[in-house]
Scaffold this motif. Structure first.
Motif, PDB file in Angstrom:
ATOM      1  N   VAL A   1       7.363  -3.034  -1.109  1.00 34.90           N
ATOM      2  CA  VAL A   1       8.765  -2.886  -1.491  1.00 34.90           C
ATOM      3  C   VAL A   1       9.607  -2.495  -0.280  1.00 34.90           C
ATOM      4  O   VAL A   1      10.702  -3.032  -0.060  1.00 34.90           O
ATOM      5  N   ARG A   2       9.082  -1.603   0.527  1.00 36.00           N
ATOM      6  CA  ARG A   2       9.800  -1.189   1.746  1.00 36.00           C
ATOM      7  C   ARG A   2       9.979  -2.368   2.696  1.00 36.00           C
ATOM      8  O   ARG A   2      11.078  -2.591   3.230  1.00 36.00           O
TER       9      ARG A   2
ATOM     10  N   ALA B   1       8.728   3.233  -6.712  1.00 33.64           N
ATOM     11  CA  ALA B   1       8.921   1.892  -6.152  1.00 33.64           C
ATOM     12  C   ALA B   1      10.381   1.463  -6.296  1.00 33.64           C
ATOM     13  O   ALA B   1      10.954   0.868  -5.378  1.00 33.64           O
TER      14      ALA B   1
ATOM     15  N   LYS C   1      -1.198   1.642  -5.201  1.00 30.87           N
ATOM     16  CA  LYS C   1       0.188   2.131  -5.191  1.00 30.87           C
ATOM     17  C   LYS C   1       0.787   2.173  -3.791  1.00 30.87           C
ATOM     18  O   LYS C   1       1.958   1.848  -3.609  1.00 30.87           O
TER      19      LYS C   1
ATOM     20  N   ALA D   1      -1.295  -4.602  -4.134  1.00 27.29           N
ATOM     21  CA  ALA D   1      -0.458  -3.909  -5.117  1.00 27.29           C
ATOM     22  C   ALA D   1      -0.755  -4.416  -6.529  1.00 27.29           C
ATOM     23  O   ALA D   1      -0.808  -3.626  -7.477  1.00 27.29           O
TER      24      ALA D   1
ATOM     25  N   VAL E   1       9.006  -5.267  -7.488  1.00 29.00           N
ATOM     26  CA  VAL E   1       8.796  -4.156  -8.432  1.00 29.00           C
ATOM     27  C   VAL E   1       8.680  -4.702  -9.847  1.00 29.00           C
ATOM     28  O   VAL E   1       7.764  -4.342 -10.598  1.00 29.00           O
TER      29      VAL E   1
ATOM     30  N   LEU F   1       1.966  -1.158  -2.918  1.00 27.46           N
ATOM     31  CA  LEU F   1       3.215  -1.472  -3.608  1.00 27.46           C
ATOM     32  C   LEU F   1       4.404  -0.869  -2.865  1.00 27.46           C
ATOM     33  O   LEU F   1       5.404  -1.547  -2.624  1.00 27.46           O
ATOM     34  N   TYR F   2       4.298   0.383  -2.470  1.00 29.57           N
ATOM     35  CA  TYR F   2       5.418   1.047  -1.800  1.00 29.57           C
ATOM     36  C   TYR F   2       5.694   0.421  -0.434  1.00 29.57           C
ATOM     37  O   TYR F   2       6.861   0.233  -0.061  1.00 29.57           O
TER      38      TYR F   2
ATOM     39  N   ASP G   1       7.280   1.962 -12.305  1.00 30.07           N
ATOM     40  CA  ASP G   1       7.049   2.847 -11.163  1.00 30.07           C
ATOM     41  C   ASP G   1       8.394   3.276 -10.577  1.00 30.07           C
ATOM     42  O   ASP G   1       9.024   2.529  -9.824  1.00 30.07           O
TER      43      ASP G   1
END
Length: 139
Positions: A102-103, A128, A95, A90, A118, A98-99, A125
């Motif tokens: 975060v999840r 995110a 991207k 990330a 984030v 990153l998602y 974002d």
């Protein structure tokens, strides 16, 4: 590239964990972003087979130029709880990593941990941020 795809043989090879045969059969037919949906689906299947076969180095190499390999790698890292590797990816601009990061943090450690990620990586974002807000109630 051959014109006829023997899906039954590929499925049988996969069922018996004969990864070399399954991968060879599927990859010969697979085509990324093909107008033929069967070829495109074979490409996605090929990425899944690489994970099942434990050929992560090949998936990592492909992820440099193939968006489907990148997404499949990120999903694998998420499923394995490998937040450090997701964070590294990330931070390099991936991207989907990153998602998934975060999840993962949201589910495992709650909203605050997800929002820290984030904030550290890309506070602009909005997707995110939305993923972070989906934290479990106990997080």
């Amino acid at each position: 590239m051959r014109s006829r795809f023997d899906q039954a043989s590929a499925e049988a090879a996969e069922a018996r964990d004969d990864w070399a045969t399954a991968i060879a059969t599927v990859s010969e037919f697979a085509q990324c972003y093909s107008r033929d949906p069967h070829r495109h689906n074979a490409h996605l299947w090929h990425m899944d087979l690489l994970v099942k076969a434990g050929l992560l180095r090949e998936l990592v190499d492909r992820a440099e130029i193939d968006v489907h390999a990148r997404r499949r790698l990120d999903r694998f890292l998420y499923e394995e709880g490998r937040d450090g590797e997701l964070r590294e990816r990330a931070q390099r601009g991936d991207k989907s990593a990153l998602y998934f990061l975060v999840r993962l943090l949201s589910e495992r450690d709650g909203y605050a941990a997800a929002m820290r990620a984030v904030s550290d990586i890309d506070m602009t974002d909005t997707y995110a941020i939305e993923v972070a807000h989906r934290a479990p109630a106990n997080g």
